[in-house]
Design an enzyme around this catalytic site. Structure first.
Site, PDB file in Angstrom:
ATOM      1  N   GLU A 148       0.918  -1.503  -0.205  1.00 29.53           N
ATOM      2  CA  GLU A 148      -0.305  -0.060  -0.032  1.00 29.53           C
ATOM      3  C   GLU A 148       0.723   1.310   0.400  1.00 29.53           C
ATOM      4  O   GLU A 148       1.056   2.186   0.743  1.00 29.53           O
ATOM      5  CB  GLU A 148      -0.799  -0.253   0.918  1.00 29.53           C
ATOM      6  CG  GLU A 148      -1.410   0.974   1.026  1.00 29.53           C
ATOM      7  CD  GLU A 148      -3.473   0.915   2.224  1.00 29.53           C
ATOM      8  OE1 GLU A 148      -3.365   1.904   2.099  1.00 29.53           O
ATOM      9  OE2 GLU A 148      -3.692   0.293   2.809  1.00 29.53           O
ATOM     10  N   TYR A 227      -0.191  -8.024  -2.015  1.00 29.15           N
ATOM     11  CA  TYR A 227      -1.059  -6.964  -0.998  1.00 29.15           C
ATOM     12  C   TYR A 227      -2.106  -7.696  -2.039  1.00 29.15           C
ATOM     13  O   TYR A 227      -2.625  -7.201  -2.887  1.00 29.15           O
ATOM     14  CB  TYR A 227      -1.425  -5.481  -1.805  1.00 29.15           C
ATOM     15  CG  TYR A 227      -1.687  -4.490  -0.787  1.00 29.15           C
ATOM     16  CD1 TYR A 227      -2.565  -5.021   0.199  1.00 29.15           C
ATOM     17  CD2 TYR A 227      -2.113  -2.479  -1.260  1.00 29.15           C
ATOM     18  CE1 TYR A 227      -3.282  -3.826   1.192  1.00 29.15           C
ATOM     19  CE2 TYR A 227      -3.353  -2.633  -0.979  1.00 29.15           C
ATOM     20  CZ  TYR A 227      -3.506  -2.647   0.721  1.00 29.15           C
ATOM     21  OH  TYR A 227      -4.296  -2.321   1.159  1.00 29.15           O
ATOM     22  N   ASP A 266       0.915  -7.977   3.538  1.00 30.33           N
ATOM     23  CA  ASP A 266      -0.560  -7.676   3.463  1.00 30.33           C
ATOM     24  C   ASP A 266      -1.096  -8.747   3.264  1.00 30.33           C
ATOM     25  O   ASP A 266      -1.990  -8.584   2.177  1.00 30.33           O
ATOM     26  CB  ASP A 266      -1.350  -6.009   3.750  1.00 30.33           C
ATOM     27  CG  ASP A 266      -2.657  -6.557   4.735  1.00 30.33           C
ATOM     28  OD1 ASP A 266      -3.038  -7.177   4.535  1.00 30.33           O
ATOM     29  OD2 ASP A 266      -2.623  -5.049   4.137  1.00 30.33           O
ATOM     30  N   ASN A 268      -5.100 -10.109   3.918  1.00 33.45           N
ATOM     31  CA  ASN A 268      -6.488  -9.363   4.201  1.00 33.45           C
ATOM     32  C   ASN A 268      -6.514 -10.186   3.959  1.00 33.45           C
ATOM     33  O   ASN A 268      -7.859 -11.025   3.909  1.00 33.45           O
ATOM     34  CB  ASN A 268      -6.435  -8.661   2.778  1.00 33.45           C
ATOM     35  CG  ASN A 268      -6.782  -7.619   2.716  1.00 33.45           C
ATOM     36  OD1 ASN A 268      -7.094  -6.513   4.111  1.00 33.45           O
ATOM     37  ND2 ASN A 268      -6.279  -6.851   2.039  1.00 33.45           N
ATOM     38  N   ASP A 373      -0.706   2.186  10.179  1.00 32.41           N
ATOM     39  CA  ASP A 373      -2.381   1.454  10.605  1.00 32.41           C
ATOM     40  C   ASP A 373      -1.888   0.258  11.236  1.00 32.41           C
ATOM     41  O   ASP A 373      -2.488  -0.710  11.591  1.00 32.41           O
ATOM     42  CB  ASP A 373      -3.331   1.870  10.478  1.00 32.41           C
ATOM     43  CG  ASP A 373      -3.420   1.561   8.476  1.00 32.41           C
ATOM     44  OD1 ASP A 373      -2.675   1.375   7.901  1.00 32.41           O
ATOM     45  OD2 ASP A 373      -4.949   2.261   8.546  1.00 32.41           O
TER      46      ASP A 373
END
Length: 386
Positions: A148, A227, A266, A268, A373
């Site tokens: 990201e 990602y 990541d 997800n 985050d």
């Protein structure tokens, strides 16, 4: 008559005040546990999985070990307090996987000290202003995997090019106009040149063109930095995500035949109930649906007989089987302060590398919070050279 009318008038006027007081009482907002792609910011992947605060009940909850008390996690020490700062700490004291001596890590002089980090930075530009580079300098990894980045391509001059001369940035195709906010972008920065690099996993367009992967072959292993797409609002992109997962599964099984595979990024998904704060209220949320969790289980299993050991290992969970900790905390609803999070960032490694002792540790840098985050996740290797 006059007095009675006045009393009725006063009672009549008081009623609306009570009504306004009742209407001013609002229900507390549900905690948001999703990833940046989940946020309703107008992007194609917008989604916000809702998670209600944990309910209090008279029943006893199963006891989960803290990272510091877990005997299985002797190499994982959780700070006494988890910072909720909005910028990164200025000083780091790493109790585990400390940096190797400068100039030796990952080289033939010190092959046992290879260190790789993965980090969803939620936008390079913002992270750079919050202390991102100070953390990377303190960690001193040999390979940096970012997700990201929110960059269409490589930023001008790259990033820390004097330390990481070999950089590979995957983003939108050159010249493509962004129709909305762009939440993709993946980068791999390395001290040592890979043998080969690709920006695709073989899923085809459009997902291979969204800047979601960098696949690098090194001397002793394959590294896949991804990602993974978010299932999105109302699970609108769940079929796309499952297609992406299937392509990853095919790629990993093929590469594993030649060298051990390290899959990171990541991803997800929170694989097990222990991997998020509020599993009961998120079974239909992107990242914790039965379909996504089943896909992840299938990828771990590999092509082997179901009765045998999985072909790939979720390293952090393997080393910390009973520890409940998270790598992602929403900026909303004080999720970090309440420690309401998700574990979305992983290192998945070929089982033979784990069985052969090539993995020397894996930690979530929970103290390195503030630039994004997500927090970084670190993998230490031995006897697998770059």
């Amino acid at each position: 008559m006059t007095k009675k009318r006045r009393r009725r008038t006063r009672r009549h006027r008081a009623a609306p005040k009570r009504k306004r007081a009742r209407s001013a009482t609002k229900k507390p907002a549900a905690a948001d546990d999703g990833d940046d792609e989940n946020k309703n910011d107008g992007d194609d992947d917008a989604a916000a999985p809702a998670a209600a605060p944990p309910k209090r009940s008279g029943g006893k909850k199963p006891k989960l070990e803290s990272a510091a008390s877990s005997s299985a996690a002797a190499d994982y020490i959780l700070p006494a307090s988890r910072p909720t700062n909005s910028v990164m700490p200025g000083v780091y004291t790493f109790h585990t996987l400390p940096p190797a001596p400068a100039g030796t890590a990952g080289t033939s002089a010190n092959p046992d000290e290879v260190k790789i980090i993965t980090w969803n930075v939620a936008g390079i530009k913002a992270a750079l202003g919050k202390g991102m580079l100070a953390y990377i300098a303190a960690e001193n990894p040999d390979v940096v995997c970012l997700q990201e980045t929110k960059t269409v391509g490589e930023p001008d001059g790259g990033l820390l090019r004097d330390v990481y001369p070999f950089q590979y940035w995957s983003g939108l195709p050159a010249g493509e106009t962004k129709k909305s906010k762009y939440y993709g972008g993946v980068a791999l920065l390395s001290k040592i040149a890979p043998v080969a690099v690709s920006g695709e996993i073989g899923v085809g367009m459009p997902m291979d063109g969204e800047g979601r992967a960098v696949v690098a072959e090194f001397r002793d292993f394959h590294l896949i930095n991804t990602y993974v797409p978010n299932a999105s609002t109302a699970l609108a992109r769940l079929p796309d995500k499952q297609k992406y997962n299937a392509a990853l599964e095919t790629l990993m099984n093929r590469l594993d035949k030649t060298k051990p595979v390290l899959w990171t990024g990541d991803l997800n998904v929170s694989h097990k109930e222990i991997d998020l704060a509020n599993p009961k209220t998120n079974t239909k949320s992107p990242g914790f649906t039965p379909e996504e969790r089943a896909d992840f289980s299938r990828i771990l299993a590999g092509p082997s007989d179901p009765s045998s050991s999985p072909a790939f290992v979720d390293v952090w969970r393997h080393l910390n089987p009973n520890v409940q900790d998270y790598s992602y905390f929403s900026y909303r609803f004080a999720a970090r302060a309440k420690y309401i999070g998700w574990r979305l960032d992983y290192f998945v490694v070929s089982r033979r590398a784990v069985d052969n002792g090539n993995v020397r540790g894996c930690v979530m840098r929970t103290e390195a919070y503030g630039a994004a985050d997500h927090v970084p996740v670190v993998l230490g290797l031995r006897s697998l050279r770059l």
